[in-house]
Design an enzyme around this catalytic site. Sequence first.
Site, PDB file in Angstrom:
ATOM      1  N   ARG A 188       0.846  -1.213   0.000  1.00 40.99           N
ATOM      2  CA  ARG A 188       0.000   0.000   0.000  1.00 40.99           C
ATOM      3  C   ARG A 188       0.870   1.247   0.000  1.00 40.99           C
ATOM      4  O   ARG A 188       0.576   2.242  -0.670  1.00 40.99           O
ATOM      5  CB  ARG A 188      -0.939  -0.029   1.218  1.00 40.99           C
ATOM      6  CG  ARG A 188      -2.026  -1.068   1.124  1.00 40.99           C
ATOM      7  CD  ARG A 188      -2.799  -1.201   2.430  1.00 40.99           C
ATOM      8  NE  ARG A 188      -3.548   0.009   2.757  1.00 40.99           N
ATOM      9  CZ  ARG A 188      -4.136   0.200   3.953  1.00 40.99           C
ATOM     10  NH1 ARG A 188      -4.032  -0.704   4.909  1.00 40.99           N
ATOM     11  NH2 ARG A 188      -4.815   1.296   4.191  1.00 40.99           N
ATOM     12  N   ASP A 196      -2.581   8.402   4.024  1.00 44.19           N
ATOM     13  CA  ASP A 196      -1.813   8.509   2.773  1.00 44.19           C
ATOM     14  C   ASP A 196      -1.104   9.847   2.555  1.00 44.19           C
ATOM     15  O   ASP A 196      -0.462  10.038   1.511  1.00 44.19           O
ATOM     16  CB  ASP A 196      -2.733   8.206   1.566  1.00 44.19           C
ATOM     17  CG  ASP A 196      -3.955   9.147   1.492  1.00 44.19           C
ATOM     18  OD1 ASP A 196      -5.004   8.705   0.982  1.00 44.19           O
ATOM     19  OD2 ASP A 196      -3.860  10.308   1.946  1.00 44.19           O
ATOM     20  N   HIS A 222      -6.009   8.181  12.270  1.00 34.42           N
ATOM     21  CA  HIS A 222      -5.576   6.781  12.202  1.00 34.42           C
ATOM     22  C   HIS A 222      -4.114   6.614  11.847  1.00 34.42           C
ATOM     23  O   HIS A 222      -3.704   5.557  11.346  1.00 34.42           O
ATOM     24  CB  HIS A 222      -6.461   6.014  11.201  1.00 34.42           C
ATOM     25  CG  HIS A 222      -7.890   5.943  11.635  1.00 34.42           C
ATOM     26  ND1 HIS A 222      -8.923   5.698  10.758  1.00 34.42           N
ATOM     27  CD2 HIS A 222      -8.466   6.107  12.848  1.00 34.42           C
ATOM     28  CE1 HIS A 222     -10.072   5.698  11.427  1.00 34.42           C
ATOM     29  NE2 HIS A 222      -9.832   5.953  12.692  1.00 34.42           N
TER      30      HIS A 222
HETATM   31  C1  BV8 Z   1     -11.381   2.023  18.996  1.00 26.96           C
HETATM   32  C2  BV8 Z   1      -5.981   2.565   9.636  1.00 26.96           C
HETATM   33  C3  BV8 Z   1     -11.507   1.756  21.350  1.00 26.96           C
HETATM   34  C4  BV8 Z   1      -5.391   1.225   9.284  1.00 26.96           C
HETATM   35  C5  BV8 Z   1      -8.344   2.150  10.146  1.00 26.96           C
HETATM   36  C6  BV8 Z   1     -19.106  -2.177  17.277  1.00 26.96           C
HETATM   37  C7  BV8 Z   1     -19.778  -0.975  17.112  1.00 26.96           C
HETATM   38  C8  BV8 Z   1     -19.102   0.217  17.011  1.00 26.96           C
HETATM   39  C9  BV8 Z   1     -17.698   0.241  17.069  1.00 26.96           C
HETATM   40  C10 BV8 Z   1     -17.050  -0.940  17.207  1.00 26.96           C
HETATM   41  C11 BV8 Z   1     -17.723  -2.145  17.327  1.00 26.96           C
HETATM   42  N1  BV8 Z   1     -16.795  -3.120  17.463  1.00 26.96           N
HETATM   43  C12 BV8 Z   1     -15.542  -2.584  17.452  1.00 26.96           C
HETATM   44  C13 BV8 Z   1     -15.709  -1.268  17.314  1.00 26.96           C
HETATM   45  C14 BV8 Z   1     -14.660  -0.275  17.242  1.00 26.96           C
HETATM   46  C15 BV8 Z   1     -14.034  -0.268  15.846  1.00 26.96           C
HETATM   47  C16 BV8 Z   1     -15.058  -0.033  14.766  1.00 26.96           C
HETATM   48  O1  BV8 Z   1     -15.544   1.073  14.586  1.00 26.96           O
HETATM   49  N2  BV8 Z   1     -15.375  -1.097  14.026  1.00 26.96           N
HETATM   50  C17 BV8 Z   1     -16.360  -0.954  12.962  1.00 26.96           C
HETATM   51  C18 BV8 Z   1     -15.900  -1.747  11.740  1.00 26.96           C
HETATM   52  C19 BV8 Z   1     -17.711  -1.432  13.487  1.00 26.96           C
HETATM   53  N3  BV8 Z   1     -13.137   0.858  15.910  1.00 26.96           N
HETATM   54  C20 BV8 Z   1     -11.900   0.690  16.401  1.00 26.96           C
HETATM   55  O2  BV8 Z   1     -11.426  -0.380  16.718  1.00 26.96           O
HETATM   56  C21 BV8 Z   1     -11.108   1.980  16.600  1.00 26.96           C
HETATM   57  N4  BV8 Z   1     -10.563   1.971  17.937  1.00 26.96           N
HETATM   58  O3  BV8 Z   1     -12.575   2.121  18.900  1.00 26.96           O
HETATM   59  O4  BV8 Z   1     -10.698   1.905  20.207  1.00 26.96           O
HETATM   60  C22 BV8 Z   1     -11.993   0.337  21.333  1.00 26.96           C
HETATM   61  C23 BV8 Z   1     -11.076  -0.673  21.462  1.00 26.96           C
HETATM   62  C24 BV8 Z   1     -11.537  -1.993  21.461  1.00 26.96           C
HETATM   63  C25 BV8 Z   1     -12.903  -2.304  21.283  1.00 26.96           C
HETATM   64  C26 BV8 Z   1     -13.831  -1.252  21.121  1.00 26.96           C
HETATM   65  C27 BV8 Z   1     -13.379   0.078  21.148  1.00 26.96           C
HETATM   66  C28 BV8 Z   1      -9.970   2.063  15.618  1.00 26.96           C
HETATM   67  C29 BV8 Z   1     -10.516   2.215  14.224  1.00 26.96           C
HETATM   68  C30 BV8 Z   1      -9.364   2.565  13.247  1.00 26.96           C
HETATM   69  C31 BV8 Z   1      -9.049   1.384  12.366  1.00 26.96           C
HETATM   70  N5  BV8 Z   1      -8.051   1.792  11.359  1.00 26.96           N
HETATM   71  N6  BV8 Z   1      -7.400   2.593   9.283  1.00 26.96           N
HETATM   72  C32 BV8 Z   1      -5.350   0.988   7.796  1.00 26.96           C
HETATM   73  O5  BV8 Z   1      -5.792   1.865   7.022  1.00 26.96           O
HETATM   74  O6  BV8 Z   1      -4.854  -0.079   7.427  1.00 26.96           O
HETATM   75  S1  BV8 Z   1      -9.957   2.137   9.671  1.00 26.96           S
HETATM   76  C33 BV8 Z   1     -10.111   2.291   7.979  1.00 26.96           C
HETATM   77  O7  BV8 Z   1     -11.452   1.975   7.618  1.00 26.96           O
HETATM   78  C34 BV8 Z   1      -9.987   3.698   7.481  1.00 26.96           C
HETATM   79  O8  BV8 Z   1      -8.973   4.409   8.115  1.00 26.96           O
HETATM   80  C35 BV8 Z   1     -11.325   4.321   7.741  1.00 26.96           C
HETATM   81  O9  BV8 Z   1     -11.389   4.938   8.989  1.00 26.96           O
HETATM   82  C36 BV8 Z   1     -12.211   3.137   7.871  1.00 26.96           C
HETATM   83  C37 BV8 Z   1     -13.433   3.249   7.013  1.00 26.96           C
HETATM   84  O10 BV8 Z   1     -13.047   3.504   5.772  1.00 26.96           O
HETATM   85  P1  BV8 Z   1     -13.607   4.759   4.941  1.00 26.96           P
HETATM   86  O11 BV8 Z   1     -12.557   5.781   4.983  1.00 26.96           O
HETATM   87  O12 BV8 Z   1     -14.968   5.192   5.322  1.00 26.96           O
HETATM   88  O13 BV8 Z   1     -13.604   4.031   3.579  1.00 26.96           O
HETATM   89  P2  BV8 Z   1     -14.659   2.968   3.059  1.00 26.96           P
HETATM   90  O14 BV8 Z   1     -13.951   2.127   2.037  1.00 26.96           O
HETATM   91  O15 BV8 Z   1     -15.379   2.292   4.192  1.00 26.96           O
HETATM   92  O16 BV8 Z   1     -15.720   3.917   2.343  1.00 26.96           O
HETATM   93  C38 BV8 Z   1     -15.296   4.745   1.286  1.00 26.96           C
HETATM   94  C39 BV8 Z   1     -16.448   5.674   0.995  1.00 26.96           C
HETATM   95  O17 BV8 Z   1     -16.052   6.558  -0.058  1.00 26.96           O
HETATM   96  C40 BV8 Z   1     -17.686   4.933   0.495  1.00 26.96           C
HETATM   97  O18 BV8 Z   1     -18.819   5.431   1.180  1.00 26.96           O
HETATM   98  C41 BV8 Z   1     -17.746   5.304  -0.993  1.00 26.96           C
HETATM   99  O19 BV8 Z   1     -19.082   5.422  -1.453  1.00 26.96           O
HETATM  100  C42 BV8 Z   1     -17.078   6.645  -0.991  1.00 26.96           C
HETATM  101  N7  BV8 Z   1     -16.439   7.039  -2.256  1.00 26.96           N
HETATM  102  C43 BV8 Z   1     -15.905   6.239  -3.216  1.00 26.96           C
HETATM  103  N8  BV8 Z   1     -15.390   7.019  -4.202  1.00 26.96           N
HETATM  104  C44 BV8 Z   1     -15.618   8.314  -3.852  1.00 26.96           C
HETATM  105  C45 BV8 Z   1     -16.277   8.332  -2.611  1.00 26.96           C
HETATM  106  N9  BV8 Z   1     -16.626   9.476  -1.992  1.00 26.96           N
HETATM  107  C46 BV8 Z   1     -16.336  10.637  -2.606  1.00 26.96           C
HETATM  108  N10 BV8 Z   1     -15.693  10.709  -3.798  1.00 26.96           N
HETATM  109  C47 BV8 Z   1     -15.335   9.568  -4.453  1.00 26.96           C
HETATM  110  N11 BV8 Z   1     -14.713   9.644  -5.631  1.00 26.96           N
END
Ligand code: BV8
Length: 247
Positions: free
Chosen positions: A73, A107, A122
């Site tokens: 990446r 990035d 992040h």
């Molecule tokens: C934490 C770095 C305390 C690494 C990333 C249950 C419920 C709620 C929360 C949780 C749960 N279980 C666990 C959790 C917590 C968890 C979480 O939220 N999980 C989710 C999946 C449910 N969060 C964590 O663990 C965070 N820490 O909470 O600590 C804790 C600890 C333990 C247990 C509980 C709590 C840490 C989260 C950080 C993870 N690291 N990235 C790496 O990159 O390798 S996350 C990674 O995915 C990204 O950084 C980003 O944040 C995330 C989501 O990605 P998006 O950026 O939204 O991208 P995605 O592909 O999803 O969507 C793209 C969008 O763009 C789409 O909508 C698309 O339509 C749109 N798009 C496409 N093209 C375009 C466009 N928009 C505009 N223009 C275009 N051209």
Amino acid sequence: MNTCIIPSELVERLVSARRVAVLTGAGISAESGIPTFRDALTGLWAHYDPQELATPEGFARNPKLVWEWYAERRARIAGVAPNPGHFALAALEKHFERFTLVTQNIDSLHQRAGSREVVELHGNIARVKCSAEEIVVGEYAETESPPRCRCGALLRPDVVWFGEMLPAGAMARAEEAAEHCEVFLSIGTSAQVYPAAELPLRALSAGATVVEINPERTALSRHAHFVLPGAAGKVLPALLEKLAASA
Ligand code: BV8
């Protein structure tokens, strides 16, 4: 001529706003050629779940696989450039007293486009840290994959994995910006990952106008005052054009 429709009421709110906060996700880097997080798995990674690889457990289980996923990446990011969406956000900064750009992306494309106040929730794929001491390591010999710190522990990307806490300072700055802005823009994020996904909702509760820019609907769409259904690389330059013409 940019044909994106920007509601005049939104332009008026932006003209009268002093403080703007922005949350970006992988979607704003999609037009630079970086796959969004959910489809970041190409080739070798096609059969791994990113939420498996981007975790401390995944790294402990297979450090070589995770290190090489990030190396691939990192190499891809090195070969791309910021797109008109990044540049439009950098240009928008000067129209406001306070403009805080919070990103989930790792990035550096916002900084490369000239954005000054960038809050990285992040971490950043360009940085590497010791997995034991948690300190950023600048120089290291890639004699093995992953390489080791001088202390003997494995080195890892300086990014926040699932299950890891976000940098306290970054989250505090992001929350402060969300709670004290007049307009909050959520751009290119599926609004699924917490606590980042809380930020637009905090802004909403604090009385801000919330705007979503995304070609798809997301979990945030039903809460937003304005949903601009389009690519960031098209909508943001159109927004900038309207604002500059109204200022
Ligand atoms: C934490 C770095 C305390 C690494 C990333 C249950 C419920 C709620 C929360 C949780 C749960 N279980 C666990 C959790 C917590 C968890 C979480 O939220 N999980 C989710 C999946 C449910 N969060 C964590 O663990 C965070 N820490 O909470 O600590 C804790 C600890 C333990 C247990 C509980 C709590 C840490 C989260 C950080 C993870 N690291 N990235 C790496 O990159 O390798 S996350 C990674 O995915 C990204 O950084 C980003 O944040 C995330 C989501 O990605 P998006 O950026 O939204 O991208 P995605 O592909 O999803 O969507 C793209 C969008 O763009 C789409 O909508 C698309 O339509 C749109 N798009 C496409 N093209 C375009 C466009 N928009 C505009 N223009 C275009 N051209």
